[in-house]
Design an enzyme around this catalytic site. Structure first.
Site, short mmCIF file in Angstrom:
data_model
loop_
_atom_site.label_atom_id
_atom_site.label_comp_id
_atom_site.label_asym_id
_atom_site.label_seq_id
_atom_site.Cartn_x
_atom_site.Cartn_y
_atom_site.Cartn_z
N HIS A 1 -18.21 18.29 -40.62
CA HIS A 1 -18.67 17.02 -40.64
C HIS A 1 -20.16 16.72 -40.41
CE1 HIS A 1 -18.29 12.77 -38.98
NE2 HIS A 1 -19.93 13.00 -38.23
N GLU A 2 -20.75 17.89 -39.64
CA GLU A 2 -22.09 17.94 -39.70
C GLU A 2 -22.81 18.06 -40.55
OE1 GLU A 2 -22.67 15.75 -36.89
OE2 GLU A 2 -21.16 15.90 -35.89
N GLY B 1 -19.55 15.38 -29.94
CA GLY B 1 -19.38 16.80 -30.06
C GLY B 1 -20.49 16.86 -30.25
N ALA B 2 -21.16 16.24 -31.46
CA ALA B 2 -21.66 17.07 -32.24
C ALA B 2 -23.02 16.04 -32.84
CB ALA B 2 -20.96 17.67 -33.14
N MET B 3 -24.04 17.03 -33.01
CA MET B 3 -25.00 16.24 -33.69
C MET B 3 -25.95 16.07 -34.76
SD MET B 3 -26.70 13.04 -33.36
CE MET B 3 -27.87 13.21 -34.92
N GLU B 4 -26.05 15.74 -36.26
CA GLU B 4 -26.48 16.51 -36.85
C GLU B 4 -28.12 16.01 -37.64
OE1 GLU B 4 -24.94 13.45 -36.53
OE2 GLU B 4 -25.85 11.92 -37.94
N ASN B 5 -28.21 16.62 -36.73
CA ASN B 5 -30.25 16.88 -36.29
C ASN B 5 -30.51 17.96 -37.66
OD1 ASN B 5 -30.27 15.50 -33.93
ND2 ASN B 5 -29.61 17.51 -33.44
N GLU C 1 -30.03 10.07 -31.71
CA GLU C 1 -29.36 8.71 -31.76
C GLU C 1 -28.75 8.15 -31.21
OE1 GLU C 1 -26.23 8.28 -36.05
OE2 GLU C 1 -25.83 10.17 -35.13
N GLU D 1 -20.85 7.92 -41.24
CA GLU D 1 -19.47 8.77 -40.40
C GLU D 1 -18.44 8.39 -41.27
OE1 GLU D 1 -20.26 10.31 -37.77
OE2 GLU D 1 -22.72 9.67 -37.31
N1 BES Z 1 -23.85 11.34 -35.47
C1 BES Z 1 -22.31 11.54 -34.94
C2 BES Z 1 -22.90 11.81 -33.47
C3 BES Z 1 -22.69 10.70 -32.26
C4 BES Z 1 -22.24 9.94 -31.95
C5 BES Z 1 -25.02 10.06 -31.91
C6 BES Z 1 -22.39 8.89 -31.77
C7 BES Z 1 -24.50 9.46 -31.42
C8 BES Z 1 -23.65 8.07 -30.89
C9 BES Z 1 -21.67 13.00 -35.51
O1 BES Z 1 -22.13 12.87 -36.19
C10 BES Z 1 -20.53 13.23 -35.01
O2 BES Z 1 -20.33 11.72 -35.59
N2 BES Z 1 -19.92 13.55 -34.19
C11 BES Z 1 -18.67 13.56 -33.45
C12 BES Z 1 -18.01 14.15 -34.58
C13 BES Z 1 -17.33 14.67 -35.73
C14 BES Z 1 -16.22 15.89 -35.94
C15 BES Z 1 -16.55 13.32 -35.79
C16 BES Z 1 -18.42 13.02 -32.59
O3 BES Z 1 -20.12 13.51 -31.74
O4 BES Z 1 -17.16 13.51 -32.31
ZN ZN Z 2 -21.24 12.16 -37.72
#
Ligand code: BES
Ligand code: ZN
Length: 830
Positions: A307-308, A271-275, A138, A330
């Site tokens: 969140h994920e 921080g994390a990715m929801e694959n 992503e 998001e």
């Molecule tokens: N889908 C995002 C990860 C992401 C962020 C992919 C930016 C590409 C670019 C994931 O679900 C997400 O939002 N992660 C957050 C943590 C969340 C608890 C707010 C993050 O990575 O900070």
């Molecule tokens: Zn997210």
């Protein structure tokens, strides 16, 4: 071929239905080889196929097209990869037959170190340095791993096969169906996935341990982490199982895959990715250690997991039609993660903490340069920019505002029907509004359009005039200028008690309401406090006239208001003051009413505000700096005494977090007693890392305190902290130290700390934490940023982390001009 260049989206004449992907990563040479066979539906006559690819080697003879009954193989006459547009254009010598066919491509690529696409991460195993292979697709980097239609609306099924060293764990979205070992190599194949978008495809290959549990309906859930640390995965595992069950009920739809793996990756940009079925995390967002993690770390793990997992429905099952609707993913996941966390940990009072999200949204959206929640996206490279506080925090806040307007039950019912209607498909913002409109009978689309298609938000001014209340809306800008925006604002108000609660939609610029309209003619008149935006559920600010503000100040002091409302009154006042719409004296007066405050979120914001005012005062009125410091130190004395240095038996989670924040603030204000005590406890910690004198919740405070007194000529604290950093095994501990290392008052030592961030001791994902410099360090930090710009661009330029470097370094430099006119009158409040 040029006709396909410069287009924001791929042409629609070929539709992918199923991908059969095979990948063979080489963890030594840092390369990979692969092949893909895509089942296509050719829906319009064409002799071209246009799909996405980037940084891949595809030769002419590696591509072929086979028609539906395999009677004909057509080789392309031209194969061209346009790197700027990230597209692969295949030209065929004849028109491709309408209907189904299979496109086969072999390719090679680099296992890069930029934390995107198919990349490598490093770890240690039995003292040996190792490499793992990880994907992060992503928003638009699946194209760096295999040629594909890399747009969220181009959903297809995925059948993945990996060729990997036989001793390694190889994971993908779906469970393994077959594993065949042949000497040092094994071929692992996975079940075909349900229909999904390319950005959710994932692969991880490395050495891992795991812990496992399952939900009541048999979904197998695992947390994978470094070998020997499986225990640290137990907390997240527990949250995940509970959360999956909660969402199944909330969305009235079960989790759609047979398994869910969650895995900690040592090098990870976000921080994390929801694959789908294989969620990847930074270690700090997944692992929890009983001995060395703080309460704030625990909360972070719970909210990130929640969140994920929300995305498994909102995002993965129902996907945004295009990146313009990213906020649906998001904003919604952010909002609903509070719902899940609240259900798992009601004692955390997480909904009060939600106000932190709103405030950050309001802050960014108060800039004239902000953007609407829904943004036009014309090139893949623009997408990274919108993973910001507008999509996440304003997005979540307008959802909360709407939920509170429609009612929780109606909101949930309508959401469940939205999920059912768009499952395995895509949706736009309007589709969500339509479902909520049908479910509620309210004009949701009209109401919400003013919040998602227009940037900014209103400040509602309220004046009391005899027995009338005058309401006026105008766009709030933190520069103090007036914007042009206009909103439909759901106004709520309370009159002297939470039992007397009214609401209406403010549609025009100004409206006057007779108090009798609200309270009937029997009410005793308007001598009570009046609080607008009850519980801070709305995404707007409120400016009270002097009389109403004075009554609210009194209500704050007498503890008559909810924590959310106390938060809102303070936060609005601060924002108005920054925008030159209110005097500093009145802000300082108001802050004084929070002396005996006990709520975590309110105090946490009071700390943030105090530190900002302090920084501004240092520039604007250096002569008064000491008075300000003393005022703020006094302001936090009550809490400092209440909380002490050590945990109280049975104390709340939020008190544990608060203790750390209060002590850190006192250390930053240079409070001598705090600095003395911290240094004693730090010494004990150096002798024994498990000393009860320095539990994880107060370590950051102690580190900041130690650095406050460290300088180039008095470096022992700094050196000791570096030693702790190097010996620490837990990422959360390392991050805590990095966040404290630039807290010295000596620019030379700060420069040393900044340079340390770019050394091989610090993973590039973590360097941004080390940029929290003191005021004395800001010039050095700015020079350092310019000096290292080329290196930073090379390391971070292709992702979103670069913006954090600029933000961290620049924001302490640009302060507001208002405080040049600090009214001396406020001295009497010290
Ligand atoms: N889908 C995002 C990860 C992401 C962020 C992919 C930016 C590409 C670019 C994931 O679900 C997400 O939002 N992660 C957050 C943590 C969340 C608890 C707010 C993050 O990575 O900070
Ligand atoms: Zn997210």
């Amino acid at each position: 071929m040029d006709q396909f260049k410069g287009q924001p989206r791929l042409p629609k004449f070929v539709v992918p239905k199923r991908y059969d992907i095979r990948l063979k990563p080489d963890l030594v040479a840092h390369r990979f080889a692969g092949s893909v066979a895509v089942n296509l539906d050719i829906v319009a006559a064409t002799s071209f196929i246009v799909l996405n690819a980037a940084e891949l080697d595809v030769s002419n003879d590696a591509v072929s097209f086979t028609n539906q009954d395999s009677s004909k193989v057509i080789k392309p006459s031209r194969v061209e990869l346009f790197e700027n547009d990230e597209i692969l254009v295949l030209e065929f010598p004849e028109e491709l037959p309408i209907g189904f066919g299979v496109l086969s491509i072999r390719f090679e690529g680099i296992l890069n170190d930029r934390m995107k696409g198919f990349y490598r991460s490093t770890y240690e195993h039995n003292g040996e340095k190792k490499t793992m292979a990880v994907t992060q697709f992503e928003p638009a980097d699946a194209r760096r791993c295999f040629p594909c239609w890399d747009e969220p609306a181009c959903k297809a099924t995925f059948k993945i096969t990996l060729d990997v060293p036989s001793e390694l764990v190889a994971l993908s979205n779906m469970p393994i169906v077959e594993e065949i070992t042949d000497g040092d190599l094994k071929t692992v194949s996975y079940q075909e996935s349900p229909i999904m978008s390319t950005y959710l495809v994932a692969v991880v290959v490395g050495l891992f341990d795991y812990v496992e549990d399952h939900t009541s309906d048999g979904v197998k859930v695992r947390v994978y982490c470094q070998v020997g640390k499986a225990n640290q995965g137990k907390f997240a595992l527990d949250v995940a199982v509970k959360t999956l069950e909660l969402y199944k009920g909330y969305f009235a739809t079960p989790y759609s895959l047979p398994k869910l793996d969650m895995i900690a990756i040592p090098d990870f940009a976000a921080g994390a990715m929801e694959n789908y079925g294989l969620v990847t995390y930074r270690e700090t967002a997944l692992l929890y250690d009983d001995q060395h993690s703080a309460a704030a770390n625990k909360q972070r793990v719970a909210t990130v997991v929640a969140h994920e997992l929300a995305h498994q429905w909102f995002g993965n099952l129902v996907t945004m039609e295009w990146w313009t609707h990213l906020w649906l993913n998001e904003g919604f996941a952010t909002w609903v993660s509070y719902l899940a966390t609240d259900s798992c940990f009601p004692e955390w009072k997480i909904w009060s903490q939600f106000l932190h999200e709103s405030t950050e949204g309001l802050k960014l959206d108060g800039l004239a340069e902000s953007h609407p929640i829904e943004v036009e996206i014309n090139h893949a490279c623009e997408i990274d920019e919108i993973f910001d506080a507008i999509s996440y925090r304003k997005g979540a806040s307008v959802i909360r505002m709407l939920q509170s307007y429609l009612g929780a039950e109606c909101f949930q019912r309508s959401l469940a029907s939205y999920i059912k209607r768009h499952a395995c498909s895509n949706a736009k913002t309007e589709d969500l509004w339509a479902a909520l409109e049908e479910g509620s009978g309210e004009p949701v689309n009209k109401l919400m359009t003013s919040w998602t298609k227009q940037k900014g938000y209103p400040v509602v001014s309220v004046k009391i005039n005899d027995q009338k209340l005058e309401f006026n809306q105008s766009q709030f800008l933190s520069s103090g200028a007036q914007g042009e925006g206009h909103w439909i604002v759901p106004i709520t108000l309370c009159f002297g008690s939470y039992d007397v609660h009214k609401s209406f939609l403010l549609q025009s610029k100004s409206e006057t309401h007779d108090v009798k309209d609200f309270l009937g003619s029997t009410h005793k008149g308007l001598n009570c406090w009046i609080k607008l935006n009850v519980d801070q559920a709305g995404f707007y600010r409120v400016k009270y006239d002097e009389l109403l503000a004075a009554r609210l100040r009194y209500a704050v002091e007498k503890q008559l208001l909810s924590a959310s409302d106390r938060f809102g009154i303070l936060d609005d006042s601060f924002a108005l003051c920054m925008a030159c719409q209110e005097s500093l004296t009145s802000l300082i007066n108001l802050m004084g009413s929070y002396r005996e405050e006990v709520d975590y979120t309110v105090l946490s914001n009071l700390i943030t505000i105090s530190l900002k005012v302090q920084r501004i005062a240092a520039d604007a009125v250096p002569d008064l700096l000491e008075y300000f410091k003393q005022f703020f130190i006094n302001l936090f004395q009550y809490s400092a005494e209440r909380l002490g240095w050590e945990p109280k038996p049975g104390e709340s989670h939020v008190d544990a977090m608060l203790r750390g924040e209060i002590l850190t603030a006192l250390a930053m204000f240079g409070h001598d007693l705090t600095l003395d005590e911290a240094s004693k406890r730090f010494q004990a910690f150096l002798e024994n890392r498990n000393t009860p004198l320095l539990p994880p919740d107060i370590r950051k405070a102690a580190y900041v305190a130690v650095m406050q007194r460290a300088s180039k000529s008095n470096r022992s604290g700094y050196e000791s902290l570096l030693k702790v950093y190097k010996e620490a095994d837990l990422s959360q501990e390392k991050t805590r130290i990095l966040g404290s290392l630039a807290s010295s008052r000596d620019p030379d030592l700060i420069l040393e700390a900044l340079n340390f961030m770019l050394s091989s001791e610090v993973r590039s994902q973590d360097a941004v934490f080390g940029l929290a410099v003191t005021r004395e360090g800001r010039d050095v930090a700015w020079a350092w940023l310019k000096e290292n710009w080329e290196h930073l661009i090379k390391t971070y330029g292709s992702g979103f982390l670069i913006t954090r470097f600029v933000g961290a370094v620049v924001s302490p430099v640009c302060l507001m001009p208002l405080y040049m006119l600090c009214p001396i009158g406020f001295l009497s409040t010290l």
